[in-house]
Scaffold this active site. Structure first.
Site, short mmCIF file in Angstrom:
data_model
loop_
_atom_site.label_atom_id
_atom_site.label_comp_id
_atom_site.label_asym_id
_atom_site.label_seq_id
_atom_site.Cartn_x
_atom_site.Cartn_y
_atom_site.Cartn_z
CG HIS A 138 -1.85 1.23 1.48
ND1 HIS A 138 -2.62 1.54 0.42
CD2 HIS A 138 -1.77 2.28 2.42
CE1 HIS A 138 -3.27 2.55 0.84
NE2 HIS A 138 -2.80 3.12 2.08
CE LYS A 159 -0.18 6.13 1.46
NZ LYS A 159 -1.05 6.43 2.50
CG ASP A 177 -5.09 2.46 -2.99
OD1 ASP A 177 -4.89 2.90 -1.85
OD2 ASP A 177 -5.98 1.46 -3.15
NE ARG A 243 17.66 18.47 14.41
CZ ARG A 243 17.76 19.51 15.22
NH1 ARG A 243 17.48 19.58 16.72
NH2 ARG A 243 17.70 20.77 14.60
#
Length: 311
Positions: A138, A159, A177, A243
């Site tokens: 997905h 998304k 999808d 980071r």
């Protein structure tokens, strides 16, 4: 895994069916091709009967040297109940003994005008593609600067909206999808869209849109190799996010580990730009340019210099 029949191979490569018509629906289970040279000499102890058998000039020229009863015996053994097909290259004439044996056992015998090595390579590539292990994920698959980026995350995280923004910026949509993934070779994952939703994108509030109709053929791709996975997740104030980018996370798909980045989502963040830069940075790392490692080395140099000057 998809199923491939002898009929599929015949139609794909425009082969000529000579005999054994009733077995044209036999399934081909593995992509390996057999060149039965030893079998022509009479050694069938380890005969790989479940493979497609490919006969070229070498095998048939040796076959012509055999005695009549040996020819009949070899071809009967070659046409086993498990054999999906026997293919003869260079457009050569099919031996009469093979025609008789193939009709008795319903083993399809086909011919091609292509050279043996060339046809063997094309057939192997075709079978490996069709018989490759497959799965479905997905997410959204987008081609960004030549990098196949699989965007994953929970439903509603953004998304498809991000993919739409990437398409507007000139990148190409592969699937939305549901992404069908097949492993065609070691460390090679190929993603594509199911036929039902090919070229389509679902945007909440708008519904289903056709990317090819709206943006043109240059905005879509039929398939793409997956090189990078980017997972979108809602921002968690209690979670520590990377980071620097020194550690490379991996996601396992079938039998392949793919580089994975996790991007937190919150209002004000331009996800399309971040993913775009992530793809470019991935390309740079593959070319040997790693900004995080360079920064770490600089920092270590500064620390070392300060420690030396303190003594």
């Amino acid at each position: 895994m998809m199923q491939v029949t002898t009929k599929d191979v015949m139609e794909k490569f425009d082969l000529t069916l000579v005999s054994g018509q009733e077995g044209i629906g036999r399934h081909i289970a593995i992509s390996d091709i057999s060149r039965p040279g030893l079998e022509m000499a009479g050694y069938f102890t380890h005969y790989p009967a479940n493979r497609v058998q490919l006969l070229g000039k070498t095998e048939l020229s040796f076959f012509e040297m055999l005695l009549p009863h040996e020819r009949v015996e070899r071809m009967r053994k070659l046409c086993s109940p498990e054999t999906p097909a026997i293919i003869i290259s260079h457009g050569m004439k099919v031996p009469e003994e093979l025609e008789i044996a193939s009709n008795e056992e319903n083993v399809p015998v086909l011919t091609t005008k292509m050279p043996t090595t060339r046809f063997s390579s094309l057939l192997t590539n075709f079978l490996e593609s069709k018989l490759a292990p497959t799965t479905a994920v997905h997410g959204v698959l987008v081609d960004i600067f030549g990098v196949g980026v699989l965007i994953t995350g929970k439903s509603g995280v953004g998304k498809s909206e991000t993919a739409l923004e990437l398409v507007k910026k000139g990148h190409r949509l592969v699937a939305d999808d549901c992404v069908e993934i097949r492993q065609e070779a070691e460390n090679t994952l190929i993603g594509n869209a199911p036929k039902l939703i090919e070229h389509l994108l679902e945007i909440r509030g708008l519904g289903i849109i056709d990317i090819m109709t709206l943006f043109g053929a240059s905005a879509i791709r039929s398939f793409k190799r997956i090189s990078l996975v980017i997972e979108l997740e809602n921002w968690d104030a209690h979670k520590t996010y990377d980071r620097l980018g020194l550690e490379e996370e991996k996601m396992r798909i079938i039998d392949t580990d793919v580089t994975k980045l996790t991007i937190p989502v919150r209002p004000g963040r331009n996800l399309a730009v971040i993913i775009e830069v992530g793809a470019m940075n991935y390309r740079l790392k593959r070319m040997g340019v790693n900004a995080a490692e360079e920064f770490s080395n600089r920092l270590n140099d500064v620390i070392s210099q300060n420690e030396d000057s303190s003594f």
